[in-house]
Write an enzyme that holds these catalytic residues in place. Structure first.
Site, PDB file in Angstrom:
ATOM      1  N   ASP A  43       0.933  -1.048  -0.005  1.00 52.00           N
ATOM      2  CA  ASP A  43      -0.027  -0.143   0.177  1.00 52.00           C
ATOM      3  C   ASP A  43       0.769   1.531   0.089  1.00 52.00           C
ATOM      4  O   ASP A  43       2.021   1.341   0.396  1.00 52.00           O
ATOM      5  CB  ASP A  43      -0.801  -0.074   1.280  1.00 52.00           C
ATOM      6  CG  ASP A  43      -2.015  -0.995   0.968  1.00 52.00           C
ATOM      7  OD1 ASP A  43      -2.140  -1.546   0.018  1.00 52.00           O
ATOM      8  OD2 ASP A  43      -2.729  -1.328   2.179  1.00 52.00           O
ATOM      9  N   ARG A  44       0.273   2.275  -0.447  1.00 53.99           N
ATOM     10  CA  ARG A  44       1.008   3.358  -0.717  1.00 53.99           C
ATOM     11  C   ARG A  44       1.702   4.034   0.525  1.00 53.99           C
ATOM     12  O   ARG A  44       3.003   4.592   0.791  1.00 53.99           O
ATOM     13  CB  ARG A  44       0.334   4.569  -1.251  1.00 53.99           C
ATOM     14  CG  ARG A  44       1.094   5.886  -1.765  1.00 53.99           C
ATOM     15  CD  ARG A  44       0.307   6.806  -2.574  1.00 53.99           C
ATOM     16  NE  ARG A  44      -0.855   7.571  -1.557  1.00 53.99           N
ATOM     17  CZ  ARG A  44      -0.399   8.428  -1.043  1.00 53.99           C
ATOM     18  NH1 ARG A  44       0.696   8.948  -0.743  1.00 53.99           N
ATOM     19  NH2 ARG A  44      -1.359   9.143  -0.114  1.00 53.99           N
TER      20      ARG A  44
END
Length: 387
Positions: free
Chosen positions: A171-172
């Site tokens: 995930d970012r």
């Protein structure tokens, strides 16, 4: 209407608009560093798509206004009229009815959201594999508003590494180990091992409270809501058939590494790979990640209506020279001169409207992947110490 497309290394005349496409690679000079953030100089870009079946029968303006809500209806009318939106390379009237599979081009002045200015450090470089320590806030590959400000884009611009095939995703806002295959054959081999359950994944998280001392295994379905960018744990009663529950089966094993009573450092081993699995399972067992605003409360980060929210994109660094937290108050953007566009809805700002960069790097970090005959590791971040 002919439009000039950018060739690598081409010198652009003053006042001339040259349109980049996905074929134009990011370059080192595209990035601007200011007060702990990495910006991208805005650039003209041609978005290319092919009409989906659900788009057919709509007018070109109604299609864009319904599918891409980040700009006002009036903008799309003007864009069609002046040729910034074209169908099969032709200027069409605003009343044009879209047909299935038609090539649609949208020529925009593209502004990418800033990310933390941590460098992407290379851990290992082999003939077929590259591993890096991914900083928080940077998406792995182009998605949503991000194209150059991605791990793939930065590695290409600053290290000349291309092509790269991500073996797994983070995930970012998650940091840590990221593995890239350097060719399609190696990428396929990793894919087969992962799908065959032969790869073991390990993360560490800093969670709320005193985590149980014994190993804890959570087997709870996860239901992902793409519209909200949020997952939910779906548990049944003792006699409930999990196959009848919403969501997908998910399993994570947790082991406490250390605790000070207020927080705990936990080793997380996801057996399956669902969206936000570790975060949701930690919340389910009463020990959410200590700075995970998506699962600690209903507070969200919305980085403009057109872009992707922090937890929808497909980012913490062990580099202590840069703070793990963005400034709490909105800072002024760097005074950088760039060519503005009279039709751009973001100019004269450097970053997209609505994206103020008030994000905190998530206390979740990938530390180890291992499979048949191979192990790749990443150093622990500074927050992993509770001393």
């Amino acid at each position: 209407m002919k439009r000039k497309r950018k060739e690598r290394g081409e010198v652009i005349k003053e006042g001339e608009i040259v349109w980049q496409t996905p074929l134009n690679p990011p370059e080192r000079q595209d990035f601007i560093f200011h007060q702990g953030r990495r910006y991208v100089t805005p650039y003209h870009f041609e978005f290319i798509s092919h009409a989906k079946s659900r788009w057919a029968g709509k007018t070109i303006v109604d299609l864009f206004a319904h599918e891409f809500k980040g700009r006002p209806y009036e903008y799309y009318v003007g864009a069609v009229e002046c040729g910034r939106i074209q169908v099969e390379g032709r200027v069409v009237p605003v009343s044009y009815i879209v047909k299935p599979s038609e090539k649609i081009s949208h020529f925009v002045h593209r502004h990418e959201p800033p990310v933390m200015s941590h460098g992407v450090s290379i851990l290992q470089k082999e003939p077929d594999v590259v591993t890096v320590c991914k900083p928080a806030s940077i998406p792995v590959h182009p998605c949503g508003q991000y194209r150059k400000n991605t791990v793939v884009g930065i590695l290409q611009a600053e290290h000349g590494l291309a092509p790269l095939f991500p073996v797994h995703r983070l995930d970012r806002l998650v940091s840590g180990l990221l593995i890239f295959a350097r060719n399609a054959l190696k990428a396929d081999l990793f894919r087969q091992q992962i799908e065959g359950g032969l790869v073991k994944k390990q993360y560490i998280a800093k969670v709320v409270g005193e985590f149980p001392e014994n190993e804890l295994e959570v087997n709870v379905n996860i239901d992902y809501n793409a519209r909200d960018g949020r997952s939910t744990a779906v548990a049944g009663g003792t006699t409930c058939d999990t196959a009848l529950l919403k969501g997908k089966a998910a399993c994570t094993k947790f082991t406490r590494i250390s605790t000070n009573g207020t927080h705990s450092i936990v080793l997380c081993e996801p057996v399956t790979g669902r969206t936000h699995q570790i975060r949701v399972h930690l919340q389910f067992c009463g020990h959410p990640i200590a700075n995970d605003m998506l699962y600690l409360s209903e507070q969200r980060t919305n980085c403009s209506a057109e872009g992707m929210a922090a937890d929808k994109a497909a980012g913490l660094s062990s580099d202590s020279s840069v703070s793990d937290t963005w400034q709490n108050e909105k800072e002024e953007e760097p005074c950088i001169e760039f060519s503005t566009d009279p039709m751009c809805t973001n100019c004269p700002n450097l970053a997209p409207k609505g994206c103020d960069g008030n994000e905190e790097a998530l206390w979740l970090h990938c530390v180890r992947y291992s499979g048949p005959g191979w192990i790749y590791e990443c150093p622990y971040p500074d927050w992993a110490s509770l001393i």
